[in-house]
Design a protein around this motif. Structure first.
Motif, PDB file in Angstrom:
ATOM      1  N   LEU A  12       0.837  -1.207   0.000  1.00  0.00           N
ATOM      2  CA  LEU A  12       0.000   0.000   0.000  1.00  0.00           C
ATOM      3  C   LEU A  12       0.871   1.257   0.000  1.00  0.00           C
ATOM      4  O   LEU A  12       0.575   2.225  -0.705  1.00  0.00           O
ATOM      5  CB  LEU A  12      -0.938  -0.004   1.203  1.00  0.00           C
ATOM      6  N   PHE A  13       1.951   1.232   0.779  1.00  0.00           N
ATOM      7  CA  PHE A  13       2.892   2.352   0.824  1.00  0.00           C
ATOM      8  C   PHE A  13       3.483   2.605  -0.562  1.00  0.00           C
ATOM      9  O   PHE A  13       3.528   3.740  -1.043  1.00  0.00           O
ATOM     10  CB  PHE A  13       3.992   2.058   1.848  1.00  0.00           C
ATOM     11  N   PHE A  14       3.937   1.533  -1.209  1.00  0.00           N
ATOM     12  CA  PHE A  14       4.532   1.662  -2.542  1.00  0.00           C
ATOM     13  C   PHE A  14       3.527   2.207  -3.547  1.00  0.00           C
ATOM     14  O   PHE A  14       3.849   3.095  -4.341  1.00  0.00           O
ATOM     15  CB  PHE A  14       5.053   0.300  -3.029  1.00  0.00           C
ATOM     16  N   THR A  15       2.327   1.656  -3.531  1.00  0.00           N
ATOM     17  CA  THR A  15       1.302   2.094  -4.478  1.00  0.00           C
ATOM     18  C   THR A  15       0.967   3.571  -4.267  1.00  0.00           C
ATOM     19  O   THR A  15       0.905   4.348  -5.232  1.00  0.00           O
ATOM     20  CB  THR A  15       0.045   1.215  -4.351  1.00  0.00           C
ATOM     21  N   ALA A  16       0.792   3.963  -3.011  1.00  0.00           N
ATOM     22  CA  ALA A  16       0.475   5.365  -2.711  1.00  0.00           C
ATOM     23  C   ALA A  16       1.629   6.288  -3.097  1.00  0.00           C
ATOM     24  O   ALA A  16       1.415   7.366  -3.662  1.00  0.00           O
ATOM     25  CB  ALA A  16       0.152   5.518  -1.223  1.00  0.00           C
TER      26      ALA A  16
END
Length: 138
Positions: A12-16
């Motif tokens: 989720l961190f990477f995608t955001a």
């Protein structure tokens, strides 16, 4: 269970972060592109944003290949480290990192991100097992 939660959070961190590269924080991410890097800083930000989205989705969706994804994510963290060093050396402020101390502390967290990627995907264990099975070379 905790590794799964950690992997999902990293995904989720990477995608955001990837989406932020392409939208609201695009200008800010340019501060991390080293002045010596032989490419247009905006192009670097766009390409790295797309890569982060792909890696984030891979962390979330490619469960059967999670160890390989973990190795790629760890390699990505290593690949972008020169940008973090350049931000420190060149004294560029971005993301609230407006002092040398703040930029220096950030550098210390990069190895932890590499470890997080390797641990939460099981890449360390997978790699150790593969190395044990490899025939000894003489």
């Amino acid at each position: 269970m905790i590794r799964t939660v950690a992997r999902v959070l990293l995904g989720l961190f990477f995608t955001a972060a990837g989406v932020a590269h392409l939208t609201a924080a695009r200008e800010t991410f340019r501060a991390q592109v080293p002045s010596w890097f032989p490419a247009d800083p905006d192009a670097v930000v766009v390409v790295s944003g797309v890569v982060e989205i792909v890696l984030g989705l891979a962390l979330l969706l490619l469960v059967r290949r999670r160890a390989v994804v973990g190795l790629v994510v760890a390699a990505f963290f290593v690949a972008i480290f020169p940008g973090n060093i350049a931000q420190f050396v060149e004294g560029r402020s971005a993301f609230g990192l407006d002092t040398d101390a703040a930029r220096g502390v950030r550098l210390l967290f990069q190895p932890l991100l590499v470890a997080w990627a390797l641990w939460c995907t099981g890449a360390w264990t997978w790699l150790r097992q593969r190395l044990r099975r490899a025939p000894a070379r003489r």
